[in-house]
Scaffold this motif. Sequence first.
Motif, mmCIF file in Angstrom:
data_model
loop_
_atom_site.group_PDB
_atom_site.id
_atom_site.type_symbol
_atom_site.label_atom_id
_atom_site.label_comp_id
_atom_site.label_asym_id
_atom_site.label_seq_id
_atom_site.Cartn_x
_atom_site.Cartn_y
_atom_site.Cartn_z
ATOM 1 N N TYR A 1 0.849 -1.189 0.000
ATOM 2 C CA TYR A 1 0.000 0.000 0.000
ATOM 3 C C TYR A 1 0.886 1.239 0.000
ATOM 4 O O TYR A 1 1.795 1.367 0.833
ATOM 5 N N PHE A 2 0.609 2.142 -0.934
ATOM 6 C CA PHE A 2 1.306 3.419 -1.003
ATOM 7 C C PHE A 2 0.541 4.415 -0.133
ATOM 8 O O PHE A 2 -0.619 4.735 -0.413
ATOM 9 N N LEU A 3 1.178 4.904 0.920
ATOM 10 C CA LEU A 3 0.504 5.731 1.919
ATOM 11 C C LEU A 3 0.707 7.224 1.689
ATOM 12 O O LEU A 3 -0.212 8.020 1.901
ATOM 13 N N LEU B 1 -2.076 3.341 -5.654
ATOM 14 C CA LEU B 1 -2.622 3.231 -4.295
ATOM 15 C C LEU B 1 -2.226 1.919 -3.639
ATOM 16 O O LEU B 1 -1.815 1.897 -2.478
ATOM 17 N N ASP B 2 -2.393 0.823 -4.348
ATOM 18 C CA ASP B 2 -1.937 -0.464 -3.840
ATOM 19 C C ASP B 2 -1.473 -1.320 -5.007
ATOM 20 O O ASP B 2 -1.773 -1.034 -6.168
ATOM 21 N N GLN C 1 -3.528 -3.985 -9.474
ATOM 22 C CA GLN C 1 -3.257 -2.668 -8.911
ATOM 23 C C GLN C 1 -4.507 -1.803 -8.972
ATOM 24 O O GLN C 1 -5.270 -1.861 -9.936
ATOM 25 N N GLU C 2 -4.706 -0.991 -7.925
ATOM 26 C CA GLU C 2 -5.684 0.090 -7.990
ATOM 27 C C GLU C 2 -4.922 1.398 -7.848
ATOM 28 O O GLU C 2 -4.004 1.509 -7.022
ATOM 29 N N GLY C 3 -5.289 2.362 -8.670
ATOM 30 C CA GLY C 3 -4.586 3.636 -8.643
ATOM 31 C C GLY C 3 -5.542 4.806 -8.720
ATOM 32 O O GLY C 3 -6.677 4.689 -9.194
#
Length: 279
Positions: A63-65, A217-218, A266-268
């Motif tokens: 997860y990109f925070l 996002l992840d 991936q979700e972005g």
Amino acid sequence: MPESLEDLVELLDLEMIDVDLFRGRQPQTAMQRVFGGQVLGQALVAASRTVDPERVVHSLHGYFLRAGDTAVPIVYRPEPTRDGGSFSSRRVVASQNGRPIFYMSASFQRPEPGLDHQDPMPSDLVPPDDAPTLASVLEARSGRRAADWDKEWSALDVRLAGVTGRQFWIRAAGKLPDDRALHACVLAYASDLTLLGASLLPHGIVIGDRRIQPASLDHALWFHRDFRADEWLLYDQASPSASGARGFATGRLFSEDGRLVASVAQEGLIRPVGLDLEE
């Protein structure tokens, strides 16, 4: 971004600053935030260095925070959460200025035999030697010079494999050492390069369009079979859905001889900025 494969390998060679604590350097880049694939690759390096080398990564979920600062080194702390008879699990926290920017969980397995099946590789592809480079395609679509794209992504050789814009040939731009963990880390780095763009294609938009604010996002990655990241891999991508200013995309990576070696999801963020949604 790394301007050569040698620079990428150096970028992935983390500095050990304490027990289970590593520091990753930053490349020269014109990007305003750290490339997500860089954090993925470096986090996987950190996790791999705390696991028995005989155990091979088979999955990771991250997860990109926060957006990473390209001027500040990233500190990676892998937590040895479990070492069982066949599997090892690690959780990695990546931080800058004392704040986490990325979380990742990764699982490693001792190789063993088992049942085997896979989806077939797509057909009707442009062979790698005949395929246009990603830089030339992006130049035509975005108006930004191919040389500018090449400067950021020259550590990788990426070419358009099909007319839909969702299939790419991808490999490291040179020869890598015979280090299985390094090949996995390079693939993790590369897997974030084009995937978010798949969710923009149905709308006639490309990454770099100033009407869209994009960000990973992840990211999840599963490794199925042995591969080399310095040999051609087909990255076959699809986007089942986009909604709520988010795009979801999946990808399958095949070796040139047709083996399914990895899968990606991936979700972005694809937030409209000055885009007329009524068009």
